[in-house]
Design a protein around this motif. Structure first.
Motif, PDB file in Angstrom:
ATOM      1  N   ASP A   2       0.823  -1.193   0.000  1.00  0.00           N
ATOM      2  CA  ASP A   2       0.000   0.000   0.000  1.00  0.00           C
ATOM      3  C   ASP A   2       0.868   1.257   0.000  1.00  0.00           C
ATOM      4  O   ASP A   2       2.077   1.204   0.137  1.00  0.00           O
ATOM      5  CB  ASP A   2      -0.941   0.004   1.224  1.00  0.00           C
ATOM      6  CG  ASP A   2      -0.199   0.031   2.533  1.00  0.00           C
ATOM      7  OD1 ASP A   2      -0.091  -1.021   3.155  1.00  0.00           O
ATOM      8  OD2 ASP A   2       0.286   1.112   2.904  1.00  0.00           O
ATOM      9  N   SER A   5       3.634   1.925   2.677  1.00  0.00           N
ATOM     10  CA  SER A   5       4.598   0.888   3.018  1.00  0.00           C
ATOM     11  C   SER A   5       6.049   1.338   2.980  1.00  0.00           C
ATOM     12  O   SER A   5       6.889   0.784   3.655  1.00  0.00           O
ATOM     13  CB  SER A   5       4.415  -0.311   2.081  1.00  0.00           C
ATOM     14  OG  SER A   5       3.148  -0.894   2.271  1.00  0.00           O
ATOM     15  N   LEU A 241      -4.391  -1.388   9.324  1.00  0.00           N
ATOM     16  CA  LEU A 241      -4.709  -2.323   8.248  1.00  0.00           C
ATOM     17  C   LEU A 241      -5.961  -3.140   8.532  1.00  0.00           C
ATOM     18  O   LEU A 241      -6.621  -3.623   7.608  1.00  0.00           O
ATOM     19  CB  LEU A 241      -3.521  -3.241   7.990  1.00  0.00           C
ATOM     20  CG  LEU A 241      -2.242  -2.554   7.508  1.00  0.00           C
ATOM     21  CD1 LEU A 241      -1.153  -3.569   7.212  1.00  0.00           C
ATOM     22  CD2 LEU A 241      -2.501  -1.680   6.288  1.00  0.00           C
ATOM     23  N   SER A 242      -6.313  -3.284   9.818  1.00  0.00           N
ATOM     24  CA  SER A 242      -7.554  -3.975  10.177  1.00  0.00           C
ATOM     25  C   SER A 242      -8.731  -3.012  10.281  1.00  0.00           C
ATOM     26  O   SER A 242      -9.849  -3.440  10.560  1.00  0.00           O
ATOM     27  CB  SER A 242      -7.383  -4.705  11.509  1.00  0.00           C
ATOM     28  OG  SER A 242      -7.207  -3.771  12.571  1.00  0.00           O
ATOM     29  N   SER A 260      -6.155   5.734   4.711  1.00  0.00           N
ATOM     30  CA  SER A 260      -5.654   4.376   4.951  1.00  0.00           C
ATOM     31  C   SER A 260      -6.430   3.352   4.154  1.00  0.00           C
ATOM     32  O   SER A 260      -7.576   3.574   3.755  1.00  0.00           O
ATOM     33  CB  SER A 260      -5.739   4.034   6.437  1.00  0.00           C
ATOM     34  OG  SER A 260      -7.093   4.066   6.872  1.00  0.00           O
ATOM     35  N   GLY A 262      -6.547  -1.299   3.588  1.00  0.00           N
ATOM     36  CA  GLY A 262      -6.273  -2.550   4.276  1.00  0.00           C
ATOM     37  C   GLY A 262      -7.537  -3.315   4.568  1.00  0.00           C
ATOM     38  O   GLY A 262      -8.596  -2.719   4.799  1.00  0.00           O
ATOM     39  N   ALA A 264      -7.196  -6.450   6.567  1.00  0.00           N
ATOM     40  CA  ALA A 264      -6.799  -7.501   7.504  1.00  0.00           C
ATOM     41  C   ALA A 264      -7.924  -7.734   8.513  1.00  0.00           C
ATOM     42  O   ALA A 264      -8.586  -6.793   8.950  1.00  0.00           O
ATOM     43  CB  ALA A 264      -5.511  -7.107   8.230  1.00  0.00           C
TER      44      ALA A 264
END
Length: 304
Positions: A2, A5, A241-242, A260, A262, A264
């Motif tokens: 992403d 990173s 990410l979650s 953001s 993600g 997860a």
């Protein structure tokens, strides 16, 4: 990979306004966050800080880790103290008693000092429209006094005052929405696992010269959450990410921008921490449903 990173060191100020030698716990993400905040704000800054972990570890008399003017004040007072500094300094500039100069007036406090004890003075500073930045370091409990729950402690977390099977049964207070409801110029979430985004948001907040700007900064705590110090950044990253702690900005209380990504599972984030060890798979499924609802709600706001 992403867009967060890759960390590019060329974008980071090399100066240090919060120095090493303090007494933070190993793996303290909050101390690292303060370091990057002060890099972004620069030397022309005055800080008022509430009682808490960062005050204790950074200022054991007669020593200090601060290279800027720094004021320790009671739990509830950082916004009141720095708003008076801002008013007084600007009055002296108008009267010619000190030179005209751009100064960053900054209040700092933990989640307890911000979302609980200091909410009244903070709301007053918001309403008065002071030229100041407020940084809330959120480690999701009263860590300095022994890991007691705060209104920022998430549902399902064990603390000294919500121990074992009596884990916290109410949701985390949405402090960003409360700040945005005051229609202040700028509100944002940030996370030390994404330092470029963090520093960009602090520079943006610094560049706005009227009204209070609020930064809600995630700060993982190995001591209070129960994880290995080496995992502090990994856990901070998993929070984003979650989508348990999404990164976004709110301008003038209305314009939402999500930073953001993600997908997860929140299970992977929670199982890294001992404070959630008593939760069943069913409990975690309920948390996932809540995270999904809040993420969709945030996306609706961003779509306008």
């Amino acid at each position: 990979m992403d867009k967060f990173s890759v960390f590019s060191s060329r974008l980071v100020d090399k100066s240090e306004n919060f120095t090493s030698g303090h007494r933070a716990c190993q793996g303290c993400a909050e101390a690292l966050a303060v370091r990057h905040v002060m890099k972004a704000l620069g030397r022309d800054t005055i800080v008022a800080m509430a009682t808490g972990c960062m005050e204790i570890i950074s200022s054991p008399l007669p020593l200090t880790s601060w290279k800027v003017p720094w004021i320790h004040n009671a739990f509830e007072n950082p916004s009141a103290v720095i708003s008076r500094c801002e008013s007084g300094m600007k009055a002296m500039m108008r009267k010619g008693k000190i030179p005209q100069k751009k100064i960053n007036f900054v209040a700092m406090g933990g989640d307890g000092a911000t979302a609980d004890i200091g909410m009244g003075p903070l709301s007053g500073a918001l309403e008065r429209g002071h030229d100041m930045v407020y940084v809330c370091y959120d480690n999701e409990a009263y860590m300095n006094t022994g890991v007691q729950r705060s209104s920022s402690t998430p549902w399902g977390a064990s603390t000294m005052t919500t121990p074992g099977a009596s884990w916290k049964r109410t949701q985390k207070k949405n402090i960003v929405e409360i700040m945005a409801a005051h229609r202040i110029p700028y509100t944002a979430t940030a996370n030390i696992a994404f330092p470029e985004d963090l520093e960009r948001k602090l520079r943006k907040a610094r560049s706005i010269r009227s009204g209070l700007r609020f930064i809600h900064l995630f700060a993982s705590c190995p001591t209070g959450w129960g994880f290995a110090p080496a995992d502090a950044i990994k856990i901070s990253r998993m929070a984003v990410l979650s989508r348990a702690f999404p990164l976004y900005e709110v301008e003038e209380g209305e314009r939402y921008t999500i930073n953001s990504g993600g997908d997860a599972p929140v299970y992977d984030y929670l199982r890294m921490q001992n404070r959630f060890r008593r939760l069943s798979d069913g409990d975690i499924a309920m948390i996932q449903e809540h995270v999904n609802r809040e993420w969709e709600r945030l996306n609706r706001k961003a779509r306008g």
